[in-house]
Design a protein around this motif. Sequence first.
Motif, PDB file in Angstrom:
ATOM      1  N   GLY A  51       0.702  -1.172   0.000  1.00 47.81           N
ATOM      2  CA  GLY A  51       0.000   0.000   0.000  1.00 47.81           C
ATOM      3  C   GLY A  51       0.771   1.287   0.000  1.00 47.81           C
ATOM      4  N   ALA A  52       0.460   2.070   0.957  1.00 44.78           N
ATOM      5  CA  ALA A  52       0.912   3.465   0.975  1.00 44.78           C
ATOM      6  C   ALA A  52       2.425   3.620   0.986  1.00 44.78           C
ATOM      7  CB  ALA A  52       0.322   4.181   2.178  1.00 44.78           C
ATOM      8  N   TYR A  53       3.141   2.744   1.678  1.00 44.31           N
ATOM      9  CA  TYR A  53       4.586   2.936   1.809  1.00 44.31           C
ATOM     10  C   TYR A  53       5.385   2.005   0.903  1.00 44.31           C
ATOM     11  CZ  TYR A  53       2.558   5.224   5.769  1.00 44.31           C
ATOM     12  OH  TYR A  53       1.758   6.003   6.545  1.00 44.31           O
ATOM     13  N   ALA A  54       4.688   1.187   0.123  1.00 42.71           N
ATOM     14  CA  ALA A  54       5.372   0.286  -0.801  1.00 42.71           C
ATOM     15  C   ALA A  54       6.119   1.094  -1.856  1.00 42.71           C
ATOM     16  CB  ALA A  54       4.358  -0.648  -1.469  1.00 42.71           C
ATOM     17  N   GLY A  55       7.164   0.517  -2.373  1.00 38.42           N
ATOM     18  CA  GLY A  55       7.877   1.159  -3.462  1.00 38.42           C
ATOM     19  C   GLY A  55       8.641   2.400  -3.094  1.00 38.42           C
ATOM     20  N   GLY A  56       8.992   2.560  -1.820  1.00 37.86           N
ATOM     21  CA  GLY A  56       9.844   3.669  -1.418  1.00 37.86           C
ATOM     22  C   GLY A  56       9.159   4.982  -1.137  1.00 37.86           C
ATOM     23  N   ARG A  57       7.838   4.997  -1.032  1.00 39.88           N
ATOM     24  CA  ARG A  57       7.125   6.249  -0.766  1.00 39.88           C
ATOM     25  C   ARG A  57       7.429   6.758   0.638  1.00 39.88           C
ATOM     26  NH1 ARG A  57       2.511   7.186   1.901  1.00 39.88           N
ATOM     27  NH2 ARG A  57       1.376   9.092   1.457  1.00 39.88           N
ATOM     28  N   GLY A  58       7.642   8.066   0.757  1.00 41.50           N
ATOM     29  CA  GLY A  58       7.874   8.692   2.048  1.00 41.50           C
ATOM     30  C   GLY A  58       6.555   9.106   2.698  1.00 41.50           C
ATOM     31  N   ASN A  91      -9.446   5.706  10.496  1.00 42.38           N
ATOM     32  CA  ASN A  91      -8.807   4.969   9.409  1.00 42.38           C
ATOM     33  C   ASN A  91      -7.521   5.656   8.987  1.00 42.38           C
ATOM     34  OD1 ASN A  91     -10.980   3.072   9.066  1.00 42.38           O
ATOM     35  ND2 ASN A  91     -12.143   4.730   8.136  1.00 42.38           N
ATOM     36  N   THR A  92      -6.709   4.925   8.249  1.00 44.47           N
ATOM     37  CA  THR A  92      -5.521   5.495   7.634  1.00 44.47           C
ATOM     38  C   THR A  92      -5.573   5.147   6.148  1.00 44.47           C
ATOM     39  OG1 THR A  92      -4.116   3.544   7.861  1.00 44.47           O
ATOM     40  CG2 THR A  92      -4.183   5.066   9.740  1.00 44.47           C
ATOM     41  N   GLY A  93      -4.679   5.725   5.397  1.00 40.04           N
ATOM     42  CA  GLY A  93      -4.574   5.376   3.985  1.00 40.04           C
ATOM     43  C   GLY A  93      -3.491   4.345   3.738  1.00 40.04           C
ATOM     44  N   ASP A  94      -3.097   3.632   4.787  1.00 33.98           N
ATOM     45  CA  ASP A  94      -1.982   2.693   4.669  1.00 33.98           C
ATOM     46  C   ASP A  94      -2.206   1.646   3.577  1.00 33.98           C
ATOM     47  OD1 ASP A  94      -0.848   4.126   6.686  1.00 33.98           O
ATOM     48  OD2 ASP A  94      -0.929   2.528   8.173  1.00 33.98           O
ATOM     49  N   VAL A  95      -3.410   1.143   3.460  1.00 34.47           N
ATOM     50  CA  VAL A  95      -3.694   0.150   2.417  1.00 34.47           C
ATOM     51  C   VAL A  95      -4.812   0.643   1.515  1.00 34.47           C
ATOM     52  CG1 VAL A  95      -4.416  -2.198   1.908  1.00 34.47           C
ATOM     53  CG2 VAL A  95      -2.878  -1.775   3.814  1.00 34.47           C
ATOM     54  N   SER A  96      -5.886   1.131   2.082  1.00 34.66           N
ATOM     55  CA  SER A  96      -7.022   1.649   1.316  1.00 34.66           C
ATOM     56  C   SER A  96      -7.496   0.615   0.305  1.00 34.66           C
ATOM     57  CB  SER A  96      -6.638   2.974   0.662  1.00 34.66           C
ATOM     58  OG  SER A  96      -7.743   3.577   0.062  1.00 34.66           O
ATOM     59  N   ASP A  97      -7.570   0.998  -0.961  1.00 33.12           N
ATOM     60  CA  ASP A  97      -8.015   0.036  -1.982  1.00 33.12           C
ATOM     61  C   ASP A  97      -6.837  -0.686  -2.629  1.00 33.12           C
ATOM     62  OD1 ASP A  97      -6.894   1.998  -3.530  1.00 33.12           O
ATOM     63  OD2 ASP A  97      -8.721   2.514  -4.590  1.00 33.12           O
ATOM     64  N   ASP A  98      -5.631  -0.443  -2.132  1.00 33.00           N
ATOM     65  CA  ASP A  98      -4.390  -1.087  -2.578  1.00 33.00           C
ATOM     66  C   ASP A  98      -4.139  -0.929  -4.070  1.00 33.00           C
ATOM     67  OD1 ASP A  98      -1.982  -2.286  -2.039  1.00 33.00           O
ATOM     68  OD2 ASP A  98      -2.770  -4.328  -2.006  1.00 33.00           O
ATOM     69  N   HIS A  99      -4.437   0.244  -4.576  1.00 34.43           N
ATOM     70  CA  HIS A  99      -4.208   0.545  -5.995  1.00 34.43           C
ATOM     71  C   HIS A  99      -2.746   0.322  -6.385  1.00 34.43           C
ATOM     72  CE1 HIS A  99      -4.995   2.330  -9.890  1.00 34.43           C
ATOM     73  NE2 HIS A  99      -4.103   3.283  -9.686  1.00 34.43           N
ATOM     74  N   TYR A 100      -1.832   0.530  -5.449  1.00 36.21           N
ATOM     75  CA  TYR A 100      -0.414   0.355  -5.765  1.00 36.21           C
ATOM     76  C   TYR A 100      -0.129  -1.060  -6.275  1.00 36.21           C
ATOM     77  CZ  TYR A 100       4.625   0.384  -5.569  1.00 36.21           C
ATOM     78  OH  TYR A 100       5.955   0.295  -5.921  1.00 36.21           O
ATOM     79  N   HIS A 101      -0.751  -2.059  -5.666  1.00 39.74           N
ATOM     80  CA  HIS A 101      -0.523  -3.444  -6.082  1.00 39.74           C
ATOM     81  C   HIS A 101      -1.542  -3.940  -7.105  1.00 39.74           C
ATOM     82  CE1 HIS A 101       1.654  -3.440  -2.150  1.00 39.74           C
ATOM     83  NE2 HIS A 101       2.563  -3.929  -2.966  1.00 39.74           N
ATOM     84  N   LEU A 102      -2.694  -3.298  -7.178  1.00 40.30           N
ATOM     85  CA  LEU A 102      -3.788  -3.801  -8.016  1.00 40.30           C
ATOM     86  C   LEU A 102      -4.066  -2.955  -9.252  1.00 40.30           C
ATOM     87  CD1 LEU A 102      -6.258  -4.722  -5.125  1.00 40.30           C
ATOM     88  CD2 LEU A 102      -4.720  -6.260  -6.384  1.00 40.30           C
ATOM     89  N   TRP A 103      -3.178  -2.024  -9.587  1.00 42.52           N
ATOM     90  CA  TRP A 103      -3.475  -1.083 -10.666  1.00 42.52           C
ATOM     91  C   TRP A 103      -3.731  -1.768 -11.994  1.00 42.52           C
ATOM     92  CZ3 TRP A 103      -0.391  -0.716 -14.930  1.00 42.52           C
ATOM     93  CH2 TRP A 103       0.926  -1.168 -14.831  1.00 42.52           C
ATOM     94  N   ARG A 104      -3.059  -2.877 -12.288  1.00 39.24           N
ATOM     95  CA  ARG A 104      -3.293  -3.573 -13.561  1.00 39.24           C
ATOM     96  C   ARG A 104      -4.741  -4.066 -13.643  1.00 39.24           C
ATOM     97  NH1 ARG A 104       1.720  -4.686 -11.836  1.00 39.24           N
ATOM     98  NH2 ARG A 104       3.455  -4.316 -13.246  1.00 39.24           N
ATOM     99  N   ASP A 105      -5.212  -4.669 -12.545  1.00 40.54           N
ATOM    100  CA  ASP A 105      -6.613  -5.108 -12.488  1.00 40.54           C
ATOM    101  C   ASP A 105      -7.563  -3.917 -12.576  1.00 40.54           C
ATOM    102  OD1 ASP A 105      -5.733  -7.748 -12.136  1.00 40.54           O
ATOM    103  OD2 ASP A 105      -5.839  -7.603  -9.946  1.00 40.54           O
ATOM    104  N   ASP A 106      -7.189  -2.822 -11.917  1.00 41.15           N
ATOM    105  CA  ASP A 106      -8.023  -1.614 -11.945  1.00 41.15           C
ATOM    106  C   ASP A 106      -8.170  -1.086 -13.370  1.00 41.15           C
ATOM    107  OD1 ASP A 106      -8.231  -1.801  -9.185  1.00 41.15           O
ATOM    108  OD2 ASP A 106      -6.722  -0.260  -8.795  1.00 41.15           O
ATOM    109  N   VAL A 107      -7.073  -1.055 -14.127  1.00 42.39           N
ATOM    110  CA  VAL A 107      -7.133  -0.571 -15.513  1.00 42.39           C
ATOM    111  C   VAL A 107      -7.987  -1.514 -16.357  1.00 42.39           C
ATOM    112  CG1 VAL A 107      -5.778  -0.093 -17.594  1.00 42.39           C
ATOM    113  CG2 VAL A 107      -4.974   0.733 -15.374  1.00 42.39           C
ATOM    114  N   GLU A 108      -7.875  -2.815 -16.144  1.00 39.24           N
ATOM    115  CA  GLU A 108      -8.712  -3.774 -16.866  1.00 39.24           C
ATOM    116  C   GLU A 108     -10.193  -3.517 -16.577  1.00 39.24           C
ATOM    117  OE1 GLU A 108      -8.054  -6.083 -19.162  1.00 39.24           O
ATOM    118  OE2 GLU A 108      -5.911  -5.624 -19.124  1.00 39.24           O
ATOM    119  N   LEU A 109     -10.521  -3.276 -15.319  1.00 36.66           N
ATOM    120  CA  LEU A 109     -11.914  -2.982 -14.952  1.00 36.66           C
ATOM    121  C   LEU A 109     -12.399  -1.695 -15.606  1.00 36.66           C
ATOM    122  CD1 LEU A 109     -11.928  -3.902 -11.158  1.00 36.66           C
ATOM    123  CD2 LEU A 109     -13.178  -5.065 -12.990  1.00 36.66           C
ATOM    124  N   MET A 110     -11.535  -0.680 -15.620  1.00 33.67           N
ATOM    125  CA  MET A 110     -11.897   0.585 -16.271  1.00 33.67           C
ATOM    126  C   MET A 110     -12.206   0.353 -17.746  1.00 33.67           C
ATOM    127  SD  MET A 110      -9.149   3.286 -14.777  1.00 33.67           S
ATOM    128  CE  MET A 110      -8.285   2.756 -13.318  1.00 33.67           C
TER     129      MET A 110
END
Length: 145
Positions: free
Chosen positions: A1-8, A26-45
């Motif tokens: 989520g939020a801190y994956a991939g080196g995000r500060g 709540n926090t935005g630490d994971v949320s909808d996990d777009h960071y890991h699921l963006w490929r699926d998200d684009v397919e859905l779009m």
Amino acid sequence: GAYAGGRGLSIWDTWCAQSSEHCNGNTGDVSDDHYHLWRDDVELMSELGLKAYRFSISWSRILPNGTAYYASDDTEEGEGNNSARIKGINEEGIDFYNGIIDALIEHNIEPFVTLYHWDLPQALEDRYGGWANKSIIEDFGDYAR
């Protein structure tokens, strides 16, 4: 989520963590996990027939400490390649957004990018007070470029 991939950290992360009354606990630490699921998200779009997608680029994901700076290249003497290089950029963050943009275009979905959506790097807030200080102008310019 939020801190994956080196995000500060961003000011939003800090504010949400300060009190359970903020953000309904709540926090935005994971949320909808777009960071890991963006490929699926684009397919859905694409399946939904979307023609455009607006998303934000996180300043803290591109520049985890809020700033870029120039540093001398550490090439060996005699190579003739002693040029200044920009440091402080999170290449994994750049690759993340490039991947999303490329996938959107491949699916005929026009990307609309927001450069700032309430996620100032916490490092800049701590360093000089963030938006209340004129130093932000140069740092935002570096980020936007």
